[in-house]
Design a protein around this motif. Structure first.
Motif: not given
Ligand SMILES: [Zn+2]
Length: 322
Positions: A67-78, A121-123, A126-131, A135-141
């Motif tokens: 399940s990849l429902r925790h991912l935003k599917r699209i990100r912009k390459n600026v 992408v993270p499988e 995580p359990s907190t909004k901060e993480l 992770w959104s910045i480091e790996y994938w939104p």
């Protein structure tokens, strides 16, 4: 899946406690360490995004085992003003040619696209909004839907009366063994919750003469279930020995028993007394294996400790493996 508000069980989501008694035993260190998986991605022009989303909805979202429902599917390459889209996991489609074939048939063969095989992408979230933000910045939104463990707690199907009955059974047996002067007042009950076969109640084999040092109550229990399966001609003896069993224990199991419970595919373990030095389920026990919830092993089971005082157990030296 019931809505949180309709769940008949009283759940303390913050502390992972059900009905003030069942403490959820999980490895939260695992949850908050990102496990990265490989996915197929594609780079497209913004005007094509609608069409790609159609493909994701009609195929990948339905069929991908991850399940990849925790991912935003699209990100912009600026830099390139293109969009990068996560299509599906490499577990769903492993071969590049198969992926190409699928995309070609979707676009009728004419479209040029840039397939990406370098996206990780993270499988899971995580359990907190901060993480989640980190992770959104480091790996994938990622999308923040609250702590995923809340859903896990909410989805447990637990008959608290049945739990009480079985714990009272192991507790009584353990106290009886203590009164009889037995050295290992350790007991297990194995219940096949789905098929309603008779329960197996066993005591630790080490109390008997001629026993082996590995005859812990869990090992005796698994063996007894196995013998019963072998004697029952209607049963498929090739199946996992304790598939979907619930197991009630007087003491937190050692690493050998915790592992044997994985191999036999039990659904759930509930234990009474923790074993701080030799236990293998709680993160604070033994070497902190949290064996029931290890990402390194190919299977997991639910585990709970009963934290009420209603069901006493016989004393066991903290260095004994249960
Ligand atoms: Zn053991």
């Amino acid at each position: 899946m019931v809505k949180k508000i309709n769940n008949p069980l009283k759940i303390d989501y913050r502390n992972g406690i059900i009905e003030d008694r069942l403490l959820q035993v999980r490895n939260f260190k695992n949850v908050n360490t990102p496990r990265l998986i490989n996915v197929w991605g594609i780079e497209i022009e913004p005007r094509e995004s609608k069409k790609v989303i159609e493909l994701i909805r009609s195929d990948f979202q339905k069929n991908d085992p991850i399940s990849l429902r925790h991912l935003k599917r699209i990100r912009k390459n600026v830099q390139t003003s293109t969009l990068e889209v996560v299509l599906c996991s490499r577990e769903y489609i492993s071969d590049k040619d198969d992926m190409d074939k699928k995309l070609k048939s979707f676009w009728g063969g004419a479209k040029e696209y840039r397939l990406r095989d370098d996206i990780k992408v993270p499988e899971f979230a995580p359990s907190t909004k901060e993480l989640n933000n980190a992770w959104s910045i480091e790996y994938w939104p990622l999308i923040w839907n609250g702590n995923p463990n809340d859903q896990i707690l909410n989805d447990y199907k637990i008959n608290i009366e049945e739990v009480r009955n079985e714990l009272s059974r192991v507790s009584a047996l353990s106290m009886k063994m203590t009164a009889a002067g037995k050295l290992f007042p350790i007991a297990s009950v194995f219940v096949d919750s789905s098929r309603r076969r008779k329960r197996v109640v066993v005591e630790d084999g080490r109390n008997c003469e001629n026993s082996l040092p590995i005859d812990h109550s869990v090992m005796v229990g698994i063996r007894t279930v196995g013998e019963r399966l072998r004697d029952d001609e209607d049963e498929d003896s090739s199946a996992y020995l304790c598939l979907d069993y619930d197991v009630y224990l007087t003491h937190e199991p050692c690493s050998m028993c915790s592992m044997a419970l994985i191999h036999s595919r039990v659904r759930r373990v509930v234990f009474l007394a923790e074993m701080q030095r030799t236990g293998s389920l709680k993160i604070t026990s033994g070497d902190g294996y949290c064996m029931n919830d290890s990402k390194q092993l190919n299977s997991t089971y639910q585990a709970f400790q009963w934290i009420g005082k209603e069901y006493p157990v016989g004393p066991v030296d903290q260095d004994v493996c249960c």
